[in-house]
Enzyme design. Sequence first.
Site, PDB file in Angstrom:
ATOM      1  N   ASP A  10       3.180  18.581  -3.924  1.00  0.00           N
ATOM      2  CA  ASP A  10       2.759  18.374  -2.531  1.00  0.00           C
ATOM      3  C   ASP A  10       3.962  18.533  -1.600  1.00  0.00           C
ATOM      4  O   ASP A  10       4.381  17.571  -0.959  1.00  0.00           O
ATOM      5  CB  ASP A  10       2.083  16.988  -2.368  1.00  0.00           C
ATOM      6  CG  ASP A  10       2.990  15.809  -2.718  1.00  0.00           C
ATOM      7  OD1 ASP A  10       4.006  16.012  -3.425  1.00  0.00           O
ATOM      8  OD2 ASP A  10       2.712  14.686  -2.268  1.00  0.00           O
ATOM      9  N   ASP A  14      11.460  17.035  -1.558  1.00  0.00           N
ATOM     10  CA  ASP A  14      11.946  17.009  -2.946  1.00  0.00           C
ATOM     11  C   ASP A  14      11.101  17.894  -3.856  1.00  0.00           C
ATOM     12  O   ASP A  14      11.613  18.500  -4.796  1.00  0.00           O
ATOM     13  CB  ASP A  14      12.050  15.567  -3.473  1.00  0.00           C
ATOM     14  CG  ASP A  14      10.783  14.760  -3.286  1.00  0.00           C
ATOM     15  OD1 ASP A  14      10.027  15.016  -2.335  1.00  0.00           O
ATOM     16  OD2 ASP A  14      10.542  13.853  -4.100  1.00  0.00           O
ATOM     17  N   ASP A  15       9.806  18.042  -3.552  1.00  0.00           N
ATOM     18  CA  ASP A  15       8.969  18.997  -4.296  1.00  0.00           C
ATOM     19  C   ASP A  15       9.543  20.406  -4.167  1.00  0.00           C
ATOM     20  O   ASP A  15       9.520  21.190  -5.123  1.00  0.00           O
ATOM     21  CB  ASP A  15       7.540  19.021  -3.741  1.00  0.00           C
ATOM     22  CG  ASP A  15       6.847  17.683  -3.819  1.00  0.00           C
ATOM     23  OD1 ASP A  15       6.077  17.459  -4.767  1.00  0.00           O
ATOM     24  OD2 ASP A  15       7.077  16.840  -2.923  1.00  0.00           O
ATOM     25  N   ASN A  39       1.827  14.122   0.341  1.00  0.00           N
ATOM     26  CA  ASN A  39       2.833  13.968   1.399  1.00  0.00           C
ATOM     27  C   ASN A  39       2.277  14.380   2.757  1.00  0.00           C
ATOM     28  O   ASN A  39       2.617  13.796   3.782  1.00  0.00           O
ATOM     29  CB  ASN A  39       4.076  14.801   1.083  1.00  0.00           C
ATOM     30  CG  ASN A  39       4.947  14.149   0.027  1.00  0.00           C
ATOM     31  OD1 ASN A  39       4.969  12.924  -0.094  1.00  0.00           O
ATOM     32  ND2 ASN A  39       5.658  14.954  -0.738  1.00  0.00           N
ATOM     33  N   THR A 125       4.149  16.392  -9.460  1.00  0.00           N
ATOM     34  CA  THR A 125       5.111  15.705  -8.585  1.00  0.00           C
ATOM     35  C   THR A 125       4.432  15.200  -7.311  1.00  0.00           C
ATOM     36  O   THR A 125       5.092  14.976  -6.292  1.00  0.00           O
ATOM     37  CB  THR A 125       6.297  16.626  -8.220  1.00  0.00           C
ATOM     38  OG1 THR A 125       5.801  17.763  -7.508  1.00  0.00           O
ATOM     39  CG2 THR A 125       7.059  17.091  -9.449  1.00  0.00           C
ATOM     40  N   PHE A 166       4.493   5.823  -4.121  1.00  0.00           N
ATOM     41  CA  PHE A 166       3.555   6.614  -3.311  1.00  0.00           C
ATOM     42  C   PHE A 166       2.568   7.459  -4.139  1.00  0.00           C
ATOM     43  O   PHE A 166       1.356   7.408  -3.902  1.00  0.00           O
ATOM     44  CB  PHE A 166       4.343   7.516  -2.348  1.00  0.00           C
ATOM     45  CG  PHE A 166       3.483   8.369  -1.466  1.00  0.00           C
ATOM     46  CD1 PHE A 166       2.931   7.877  -0.289  1.00  0.00           C
ATOM     47  CD2 PHE A 166       3.214   9.699  -1.808  1.00  0.00           C
ATOM     48  CE1 PHE A 166       2.139   8.676   0.529  1.00  0.00           C
ATOM     49  CE2 PHE A 166       2.421  10.497  -0.992  1.00  0.00           C
ATOM     50  CZ  PHE A 166       1.881   9.987   0.177  1.00  0.00           C
ATOM     51  N   ASN A 167       3.072   8.285  -5.066  1.00  0.00           N
ATOM     52  CA  ASN A 167       2.173   9.222  -5.773  1.00  0.00           C
ATOM     53  C   ASN A 167       1.052   8.489  -6.508  1.00  0.00           C
ATOM     54  O   ASN A 167      -0.072   9.001  -6.614  1.00  0.00           O
ATOM     55  CB  ASN A 167       2.947  10.082  -6.771  1.00  0.00           C
ATOM     56  CG  ASN A 167       3.881  11.060  -6.089  1.00  0.00           C
ATOM     57  OD1 ASN A 167       3.809  11.263  -4.878  1.00  0.00           O
ATOM     58  ND2 ASN A 167       4.776  11.662  -6.862  1.00  0.00           N
ATOM     59  N   HIS A 240      13.573  12.841  -5.608  1.00  0.00           N
ATOM     60  CA  HIS A 240      12.777  12.432  -6.773  1.00  0.00           C
ATOM     61  C   HIS A 240      12.343  13.575  -7.701  1.00  0.00           C
ATOM     62  O   HIS A 240      12.599  13.559  -8.903  1.00  0.00           O
ATOM     63  CB  HIS A 240      11.489  11.731  -6.309  1.00  0.00           C
ATOM     64  CG  HIS A 240      11.684  10.664  -5.291  1.00  0.00           C
ATOM     65  ND1 HIS A 240      11.985   9.366  -5.630  1.00  0.00           N
ATOM     66  CD2 HIS A 240      11.619  10.677  -3.933  1.00  0.00           C
ATOM     67  CE1 HIS A 240      12.077   8.621  -4.533  1.00  0.00           C
ATOM     68  NE2 HIS A 240      11.859   9.399  -3.484  1.00  0.00           N
ATOM     69  N   ASP A 241      11.580  14.506  -7.131  1.00  0.00           N
ATOM     70  CA  ASP A 241      10.766  15.405  -7.959  1.00  0.00           C
ATOM     71  C   ASP A 241      11.526  16.312  -8.925  1.00  0.00           C
ATOM     72  O   ASP A 241      11.061  16.535 -10.054  1.00  0.00           O
ATOM     73  CB  ASP A 241       9.838  16.233  -7.062  1.00  0.00           C
ATOM     74  CG  ASP A 241       8.820  15.355  -6.356  1.00  0.00           C
ATOM     75  OD1 ASP A 241       8.529  14.255  -6.866  1.00  0.00           O
ATOM     76  OD2 ASP A 241       8.305  15.765  -5.300  1.00  0.00           O
TER      77      ASP A 241
END
Length: 311
Positions: A10, A14-15, A39, A125, A166-167, A240-241
């Site tokens: 999304d 970071d994705d 996101n 992710t 969040f995810n 993160h991702d």
Amino acid sequence: MAKKIILDCDPGHDDAIALMLAYANPEIDLVAVTTVAGNQTLTKVTNNARSIATLIGMKDVPIAAGCDRPLVNEINVADEIHGDSGIDGTELPKPEVPLQDIHAVDLIIETIMNSPEKTITLVPTGALTNIAMAARREPKIVDRVKEVVLMGGGYLESNYSAAAEFNIFVDPEAARVVFNAGWKLTMVGLDVTHKALATPDVLEEMEKINTVPSIKVKELMTFFQKMYKESQDFDYPPVHDPVTVAYLIDPSVMEVVKAPIDIELHGELTRGMTVVDFNHIVASDCVTYVGVSLDKQKFWDLVYDALRKIG
Ligand code: PIR
Ligand code: CA
């Protein structure tokens, strides 16, 4: 042999970096990119995925849009972190790479069913809506995929509610399906990704690489830093991702522990929490793993290598 992965994402600052790392690193064969609302809205994150693909010249990987809302919850975007576009902070090219005329859930199923057994790794992710839908629509994929390595959750850390990341918070029902499906699953949660901080030396290195994509990534990280400071009081933003992809490239990037994991759905204060049981001797049929530490240097070196290749 390069590992074949489907990145379900999304984008998302970071994705976008996860996508670049997966596309550029020779140990990874990126066979599809699928998008899911999270996101930002599905329309926005799909446009962002195509813009990033255009930026890095990724014309040979199919991109398909998936679910535009969670299974049960209302849609819930993270504009306080990713901005109105979902990837604010730099100018990205118009999305010229085409969108496939197939739903992401169907593309995921087709890709897995048409590939040899245990050759496709799923790398979610974002929210787990598409992956849960695919597992329900074609249960045969569960035994056919090699493994699932996802960014989401946390056993001590959270970022969206007092208990949830969040995810997972966005679509806890989907997460419940995915964590209990029975495939080998590795959770790369906030306990690990909160160590992958874009510190000033990281931004300096991106500037030194000095390609169009590396400068755009630096601008994205600068925006991410500002938003993370305002909303979560982080001095530097966690990226993160791409930790998921880095771990697949080089397992020594992250230490993992085998432990049962389940998703809280009905807690009064804890809906969307990833409950990891570290207290017992793990049963032999346990197939879930959780990341517990990060080799930051190895992680960032892989990101730098990718940015050098893309440029
Ligand atoms: C990051 C995200 C959402 C909200 C915040 N506050 C920060 C996105 C990232 O793209 C990542 O996949 C995950 N969700 C981290 O929670
Ligand atoms: Ca994401």
